[in-house]
Write a protein that holds these residues in place. Structure first.
Motif, PDB file in Angstrom:
ATOM      1  N   VAL A  15       0.612  12.044   2.015  1.00  0.00           N
ATOM      2  CA  VAL A  15      -0.818  12.152   1.706  1.00  0.00           C
ATOM      3  C   VAL A  15      -1.416  13.365   2.431  1.00  0.00           C
ATOM      4  CG1 VAL A  15      -3.089  11.065   1.901  1.00  0.00           C
ATOM      5  CG2 VAL A  15      -1.102   9.673   1.267  1.00  0.00           C
ATOM      6  N   HIS A  66     -14.403   6.566  10.296  1.00  0.00           N
ATOM      7  CA  HIS A  66     -13.154   6.304   9.548  1.00  0.00           C
ATOM      8  C   HIS A  66     -12.502   7.572   8.994  1.00  0.00           C
ATOM      9  CE1 HIS A  66     -15.401   5.326   5.480  1.00  0.00           C
ATOM     10  NE2 HIS A  66     -15.245   6.605   5.633  1.00  0.00           N
ATOM     11  N   PHE A  92      -3.595  -4.023   3.566  1.00  0.00           N
ATOM     12  CA  PHE A  92      -4.199  -2.898   2.846  1.00  0.00           C
ATOM     13  C   PHE A  92      -5.354  -2.257   3.607  1.00  0.00           C
ATOM     14  CE2 PHE A  92      -1.612  -4.525  -0.480  1.00  0.00           C
ATOM     15  CZ  PHE A  92      -1.379  -3.447  -1.328  1.00  0.00           C
ATOM     16  N   LEU A  93      -5.357  -2.425   4.923  1.00  0.00           N
ATOM     17  CA  LEU A  93      -6.458  -1.919   5.737  1.00  0.00           C
ATOM     18  C   LEU A  93      -6.620  -0.404   5.589  1.00  0.00           C
ATOM     19  CD1 LEU A  93      -8.361  -3.460   7.628  1.00  0.00           C
ATOM     20  CD2 LEU A  93      -6.896  -2.825   9.524  1.00  0.00           C
ATOM     21  N   SER A 147      -4.231  14.960   0.845  1.00  0.00           N
ATOM     22  CA  SER A 147      -5.522  15.178   0.187  1.00  0.00           C
ATOM     23  C   SER A 147      -6.655  14.377   0.794  1.00  0.00           C
ATOM     24  CB  SER A 147      -5.393  14.771  -1.284  1.00  0.00           C
ATOM     25  OG  SER A 147      -4.895  13.433  -1.366  1.00  0.00           O
ATOM     26  N   SER A 148      -6.346  13.351   1.572  1.00  0.00           N
ATOM     27  CA  SER A 148      -7.371  12.391   1.953  1.00  0.00           C
ATOM     28  C   SER A 148      -8.062  12.806   3.242  1.00  0.00           C
ATOM     29  CB  SER A 148      -6.743  11.008   2.144  1.00  0.00           C
ATOM     30  OG  SER A 148      -7.745  10.037   2.389  1.00  0.00           O
ATOM     31  N   PHE A 186       1.693   6.850   3.992  1.00  0.00           N
ATOM     32  CA  PHE A 186       0.902   8.046   4.281  1.00  0.00           C
ATOM     33  C   PHE A 186       1.758   9.298   4.403  1.00  0.00           C
ATOM     34  CE2 PHE A 186      -2.577   5.186   5.224  1.00  0.00           C
ATOM     35  CZ  PHE A 186      -3.701   5.941   4.895  1.00  0.00           C
ATOM     36  N   CYS A 238      -9.379  10.310   4.854  1.00  0.00           N
ATOM     37  CA  CYS A 238      -9.140   9.102   5.638  1.00  0.00           C
ATOM     38  C   CYS A 238      -7.719   9.178   6.182  1.00  0.00           C
ATOM     39  CB  CYS A 238      -9.321   7.848   4.786  1.00  0.00           C
ATOM     40  SG  CYS A 238     -11.049   7.590   4.296  1.00  0.00           S
ATOM     41  N   THR A 239      -7.391   8.266   7.071  1.00  0.00           N
ATOM     42  CA  THR A 239      -6.087   8.328   7.726  1.00  0.00           C
ATOM     43  C   THR A 239      -5.664   6.938   8.156  1.00  0.00           C
ATOM     44  OG1 THR A 239      -4.822   9.540   9.417  1.00  0.00           O
ATOM     45  CG2 THR A 239      -7.009   8.744  10.064  1.00  0.00           C
ATOM     46  N   GLU A 240      -4.477   6.844   8.747  1.00  0.00           N
ATOM     47  CA  GLU A 240      -4.065   5.565   9.311  1.00  0.00           C
ATOM     48  C   GLU A 240      -4.933   5.274  10.524  1.00  0.00           C
ATOM     49  OE1 GLU A 240       0.217   6.634   9.610  1.00  0.00           O
ATOM     50  OE2 GLU A 240       0.475   4.681   8.625  1.00  0.00           O
ATOM     51  N   PRO A 241      -5.501   4.063  10.610  1.00  0.00           N
ATOM     52  CA  PRO A 241      -6.303   3.778  11.790  1.00  0.00           C
ATOM     53  C   PRO A 241      -5.436   3.773  13.054  1.00  0.00           C
ATOM     54  CG  PRO A 241      -6.105   1.817  10.383  1.00  0.00           C
ATOM     55  CD  PRO A 241      -5.475   2.952   9.640  1.00  0.00           C
ATOM     56  N   THR A 300      -1.778   2.216  -5.342  1.00  0.00           N
ATOM     57  CA  THR A 300      -1.481   0.782  -5.412  1.00  0.00           C
ATOM     58  C   THR A 300      -2.760  -0.026  -5.377  1.00  0.00           C
ATOM     59  OG1 THR A 300       0.398   1.326  -4.022  1.00  0.00           O
ATOM     60  CG2 THR A 300       0.042  -0.988  -4.517  1.00  0.00           C
ATOM     61  N   ARG A 346      -6.972  -0.730  14.353  1.00  0.00           N
ATOM     62  CA  ARG A 346      -6.412  -1.724  13.432  1.00  0.00           C
ATOM     63  C   ARG A 346      -6.536  -3.124  14.023  1.00  0.00           C
ATOM     64  NH1 ARG A 346      -2.963  -3.060   9.297  1.00  0.00           N
ATOM     65  NH2 ARG A 346      -2.771  -0.944   8.485  1.00  0.00           N
ATOM     66  N   ALA A 403     -10.785   2.131  11.053  1.00  0.00           N
ATOM     67  CA  ALA A 403     -10.389   1.617   9.740  1.00  0.00           C
ATOM     68  C   ALA A 403     -11.554   1.727   8.761  1.00  0.00           C
ATOM     69  CB  ALA A 403      -9.955   0.157   9.868  1.00  0.00           C
ATOM     70  N   VAL A 404     -11.248   1.996   7.508  1.00  0.00           N
ATOM     71  CA  VAL A 404     -12.235   1.952   6.427  1.00  0.00           C
ATOM     72  C   VAL A 404     -12.767   0.519   6.307  1.00  0.00           C
ATOM     73  CG1 VAL A 404     -12.474   2.104   3.917  1.00  0.00           C
ATOM     74  CG2 VAL A 404     -11.114   3.830   5.142  1.00  0.00           C
ATOM     75  N   PRO A 405     -14.049   0.245   6.104  1.00  0.00           N
ATOM     76  CA  PRO A 405     -15.135   1.194   5.943  1.00  0.00           C
ATOM     77  C   PRO A 405     -15.981   1.324   7.199  1.00  0.00           C
ATOM     78  CG  PRO A 405     -15.769  -0.926   4.998  1.00  0.00           C
ATOM     79  CD  PRO A 405     -14.475  -1.124   5.741  1.00  0.00           C
ATOM     80  N   PRO A 464       0.830  -1.204   0.000  1.00  0.00           N
ATOM     81  CA  PRO A 464       0.000   0.000   0.000  1.00  0.00           C
ATOM     82  C   PRO A 464       0.868   1.259   0.000  1.00  0.00           C
ATOM     83  CG  PRO A 464      -0.031  -1.063   2.153  1.00  0.00           C
ATOM     84  CD  PRO A 464       0.712  -1.982   1.231  1.00  0.00           C
ATOM     85  N   GLN A 465       0.267   2.339  -0.478  1.00  0.00           N
ATOM     86  CA  GLN A 465       0.967   3.631  -0.453  1.00  0.00           C
ATOM     87  C   GLN A 465       1.332   4.006   0.988  1.00  0.00           C
ATOM     88  OE1 GLN A 465      -2.269   3.268  -0.197  1.00  0.00           O
ATOM     89  NE2 GLN A 465      -2.320   4.347   1.740  1.00  0.00           N
TER      90      GLN A 465
END
Lengths: 361, 361
Positions: free
Chosen positions: A11, A204, B30-31, A13-14, A8, A16-19, B43, A24, A210-212, A5-6
């Motif tokens: 980042v 989230h 990928f959470l 623009s988002s 953070f 969302c964020t790291e949980p 990604t 997690r 965490a998403v979603p 995964p990308q």
């Protein structure tokens, strides 16, 4: 599958964020559950009740009702759907400021309701006179935004709710992003402040789940009945959600995050994020950029297209408001160091473009 | 948060299952990603292309297009939405056998299309004559089910697609559950077998991905344009999904599972599941229960209400078809030992109810 995964670390623009680590952990533990089938997956269904209880506490709702949605889009679509079902008219309309999220356009398209988009004022808040002028007998819903996607602004929710009540319409507040920072401000935005009927508030986003894990809250559980369809072959008998199977990881992670962080952890994060936003706004103003004041932790600034493109080429994840400003969302993963590094890159790229070297001619 | 998820050792009702270990690992990795924002989360967006490519291979689609949805409900709603947008009529209808999933009722409610539900024949498949009689000029979509929720039956997809074509309607196949077992059968069900336009095929069911990972496939990518709304403030410019933010965990886990299991792992699982279903059907028939033949790995049997209740009280997660049969879905987590233990409990509870002890009078 070798992909990663990308990170953070660039980042900006988002929403969302790291949980949070506890979020997690809970998401991983509840990965194989489906709150959309509550008779079978009972624990996660009980957790969803907990999630709604805490969300209700955050949003000033004494007898909370609602559900954990896939995100703000689903919650906004469902709020429009409730209003459509409650409306007497065949072609109800929804009045919304132009700061409303694009998901309301999706709702309009999907649900066949008319969207009446009205201007915002010079502080990027719903223009109350324009809302009043747009509302009529066919208005089913007036939408207010509490923490807008582009500028992080909060509409005059109390006034909007009064306009809605006068018109016999419902009132929905989109606090998808703002809901976890507004409790630490003086804004009037929630169920206890105003006669609103429904709210979008997403764990989230600033809630660090965490998403979603989006959230739909309604003032009264009978509003959810407008959404219910029968569910043969499930152990339960009906379903009010837009999706069917849902993520238990999202639900569990929302509860874990809110248990851990509400209210002190969220307050601390709000202070850090708001300070970061004000620091960045100051740094950009010093350099001569026009900046929209960050009344919540979101900075919008007028950065030239060539610089924007160059920053993206350096790996910065950036996006623009409709009127062109670059948006920088000060999410929990966005640290002061990250912003300082961003400003350094900005300086370097700007000096390069404004001071061409000898070889450039 | 001390709660633990339900174990799967008595879950016989669900069409979801424990994710394959590689799928779980990918979901956890990928959470913190959002394929709903592909410009930022690149990604996972590339992984979604991989997911659609493999799904297309499974479903006989040469130039695959579609997306990873929250589940079968979203995919079915979106298929109806595409057909509605393509229809010329103000009040289009959708013709569907009564074996169709309840999500089509949700679609009808949300989208304002008429649902024409037609009977199934004595093999629980769409009654072709009834479908033909129900179709008219306003029909936008004919739905066929490939692996029905109640009996695991496959409609005559080729004939349904011809009826649709004759009426100028689209044809959608709901293979949400069946899509990962049908490739190992002789059924004609997919894009290369019949002139169908769209399909629901869910990696998080027999595909052993983590929830939420549903699949919507369309024959031609321009069908997705019917769903697209503009997306200001994202790095990308439009969005065809029903939800906004989406689960990167679901997408990554779908790719990991399909990379690992397609085709040999899925074939092996199909054989195990089908053998288990046939074993259970035989065991129930031996005991005098009326059983619907499991043409796919799903057993429906007529078990009395009192026994059904007693089995649930023992912790077995069971649900019923609309006509009352108990459904037992032979998912990957449902082992022969589990089924043997279920039959033992059934014997014990039945003997207790039919042979009351002295103390019972």
């Amino acid at each position: 599958m070798q992909m990663e995964p990308q990170p953070f670390d660039r980042v900006l623009s988002s929403m969302c964020t790291e949980p949070h680590p506890v979020a997690r952990e809970a998401a991983e533990r509840f990965l194989a559950t489906n709150p959309g089938d509550p008779g079978t997956y009972r624990t996660v269904s009980a957790l969803e009740d907990d999630a709604i209880a805490i969300l209700g506490e955050i949003a000033g709702l004494e007898e909370p009702a609602g559900y954990v949605a896939s995100g703000g889009t689903e919650a906004n679509v469902q709020a429009v759907r409730i209003a459509r079902e409650r409306a007497d008219d065949r072609r109800p309309n929804v009045v919304i400021p132009d700061s409303g999220h694009f998901s309301f356009h999706k709702a309009s398209d999907v649900l066949g309701v008319e969207l009446r988009v009205v201007p915002t004022d010079d502080r990027h808040r719903a223009d109350v006179a324009a809302v009043r002028a747009a509302v009529d007998e066919e208005t089913a819903l007036v939408v207010g935004v509490a923490g807008s996607t582009e500028y992080g602004r909060v509409d005059p929710i109390v006034v909007l709710s009064e306009i809605a009540a006068d018109a016999g319409a419902m009132c929905h507040v989109d606090a998808a992003w703002g809901g976890f920072v507004l409790p630490f401000t003086d804004y009037e935005w929630h169920f206890d402040h105003a006669a609103i009927d429904s709210m979008t508030i997403d764990p989230h986003k600033m809630g660090q789940a965490a998403v979603p894990a989006g959230g739909l809250l309604v003032r009264s559980s009978d509003l959810l009945d407008e959404l219910a369809v029968d569910t043969p072959y499930l152990e339960s008998t009906d379903q009010a959600t837009l999706t069917g199977t849902r993520s238990g990881a999202g639900v569990a992670s929302a509860v874990a995050a809110m248990d851990e962080l509400w209210p002190d952890g969220y307050r601390g994060q709000y202070v850090r994020s708001q300070n970061n936003a004000e620091w960045l706004a100051g740094a950009l103003e010093q350099r001569g950029y026009a900046v929209v004041e960050p009344t919540l932790p979101l900075v919008a600034a007028d950065i030239p297209q060539s610089t924007f493109d160059a920053l993206r080429a350096e790996g910065w994840r950036l996006s623009r408001a409709a009127t062109g400003e670059v948006r920088i969302v000060c999410m929990p993963h966005v640290t002061r160091e990250m912003l300082a590094s961003f400003v350094d890159d900005l300086d370097r790229l700007e000096s390069r473009s404004s001071a061409p070297t000898a070889g450039d001619d």
